[in-house]
Write an enzyme that holds these catalytic residues in place. Structure first.
Site, short mmCIF file in Angstrom:
data_model
loop_
_atom_site.label_atom_id
_atom_site.label_comp_id
_atom_site.label_asym_id
_atom_site.label_seq_id
_atom_site.Cartn_x
_atom_site.Cartn_y
_atom_site.Cartn_z
N HIS A 44 -10.61 -1.92 -1.16
CA HIS A 44 -11.32 -1.26 -0.06
C HIS A 44 -12.23 -0.15 -0.58
CE1 HIS A 44 -8.59 -2.72 3.25
NE2 HIS A 44 -7.80 -2.91 2.20
N TYR A 104 -2.21 -10.68 -0.36
CA TYR A 104 -0.93 -10.22 0.18
C TYR A 104 -0.81 -10.60 1.65
CZ TYR A 104 -3.72 -6.37 2.03
OH TYR A 104 -4.67 -5.64 2.69
N TYR A 160 0.84 -1.20 0.00
CA TYR A 160 0.00 0.00 0.00
C TYR A 160 0.87 1.24 0.00
CZ TYR A 160 -4.27 -2.58 1.03
OH TYR A 160 -5.36 -3.41 0.94
N HIS A 185 -8.43 -8.12 -2.64
CA HIS A 185 -9.59 -7.27 -2.34
C HIS A 185 -9.29 -5.82 -2.66
CE1 HIS A 185 -7.04 -7.03 1.25
NE2 HIS A 185 -7.46 -5.78 1.31
N ARG A 236 -4.03 -12.16 3.28
CA ARG A 236 -5.39 -11.70 3.03
C ARG A 236 -5.74 -12.02 1.59
NH1 ARG A 236 -8.30 -6.84 4.45
NH2 ARG A 236 -9.75 -8.55 4.73
C1 BEZ Z 1 -5.96 -4.30 4.75
O1 BEZ Z 1 -5.49 -3.31 4.22
O2 BEZ Z 1 -6.76 -4.92 4.12
C2 BEZ Z 1 -5.54 -4.79 6.10
C3 BEZ Z 1 -4.23 -5.03 6.33
C4 BEZ Z 1 -3.82 -5.46 7.58
C5 BEZ Z 1 -4.78 -5.66 8.56
C6 BEZ Z 1 -6.12 -5.42 8.29
C7 BEZ Z 1 -6.50 -4.99 7.05
FE FE Z 2 -6.25 -4.33 2.17
#
Ligand code: BEZ
Ligand code: FE
Length: 287
Positions: free
Chosen positions: A217, A191, A157, A215, A212
């Protein structure tokens, strides 16, 4: 003088914290003391374990700054963040459900028009996410601002990079009169959460997957409606069943369909193959 014993220490501490002048703070602190003491009793906490916990909390504070939110990450992997989301966003089952904010949202993203490209030439497969923003009665919601952010091709990010001159993979889109919106970006990938800190150290001592699923956001804070913080997940992505922060919901899983070069949902054309994801955000009126 009141003598402190193993048996009366909890009552004494509760009594002391009950003096908080704000009644809600008194409620929170007395419950915290009770649960912490119960925990220590249940596991018969040793002094070495207590010291290890203090050192872990200290390292968590030391690694944190305005971009690295290690305590938020700790809350996420413990399932606490998602529990708080669930309890505070009991929306109609037909409304788009909420999920975790995560630590990487940056305020003040640039505004882009319908189909504007928030990937700005970064490597990746072109992806159009489009649909409508509507209410529970099916009425379009115009002028809804969709604040969108995602990780790059390598799962990084903008907030994890040092100085960046321009906004990177984040933008605000506004729904049109008929509620339609169109985001142009690159297909996200799964990631790992940051593993180089105290949260990663703990996870590394377990069999927990630290990934994760792919996705994007979305944050929609539209006047008159319940604010919505959510993600869209790619159908069939790895880690959907094991999301390390417990953020996945079936209603948020969307098919990513591969399209040949040609017309795109923004009314333009693509000379390369692209991916289409359709999703209608359903907002619930604020009660
Ligand atoms: C996210 O950006 O999706 C995320 C990353 C780490 C912990 C929770 C959410
Ligand atoms: Fe994320």
């Amino acid at each position: 003088m009141q003598l402190v014993t193993e048996d009366n220490i909890t009552d004494l501490a509760v009594e002391r914290w009950a003096t908080a002048r704000d009644p809600r703070l008194a409620e929170l602190m007395t419950a915290l003391v009770r649960h912490l003491h119960d925990f220590a009793r249940e596991v018969r906490l040793t002094e070495a374990e207590w010291m290890a916990a203090m050192q872990w909390l200290t390292r968590t504070g030391q690694i944190s700054d305005d971009k690295r939110l290690e305590f938020v990450l700790a809350s996420d992997v413990l399932g606490l963040s998602m529990l708080v989301v669930q309890m505070n966003h009991r929306l109609d089952p037909a409304a788009t459900p909420a999920t975790v904010l995560g630590p990487f949202h940056i305020a003040g993203s640039p505004e882009l028009g319908f189909g504007g490209d928030m990937s700005d030439g970064l490597p990746g497969q072109p992806l159009f996410v489009h649909g409508t923003v509507r209410d529970l009665d099916g009425k379009p919601v115009p002028d809804a601002v969709l604040d969108v952010w995602q990780a790059d091709d390598e799962g990084v990010y903008e907030a994890q990079l040092g100085e960046v001159d321009e906004a990177r993979l984040r933008a605000k889109y506004t729904s049109r009169e008929d509620g339609t919106y169109c985001v142009r970006t690159i297909a996200p990938k799964g990631y790992t959460i940051p593993m180089d800190g105290p949260v990663g150290d703990l996870i590394g001592r377990t069999e927990i997957s630290h990934f994760r699923p792919a996705h994007i956001h979305f944050l929609l804070d539209v006047p008159g409606y319940e604010p919505l913080i959510t993600h869209l997940f790619q159908e069939g992505a790895d880690y959907l069943d094991s999301d390390v922060v417990f953020g996945t919901k079936q209603e948020l899983v969307v098919r990513f369909e591969h399209r040949p070069p040609g017309e795109t949902p923004d009314g333009g054309t693509s000379s390369e193959p692209w991916v289409e994801a359709r999703y209608d955000f359903v907002l619930q009126r604020r009660s």
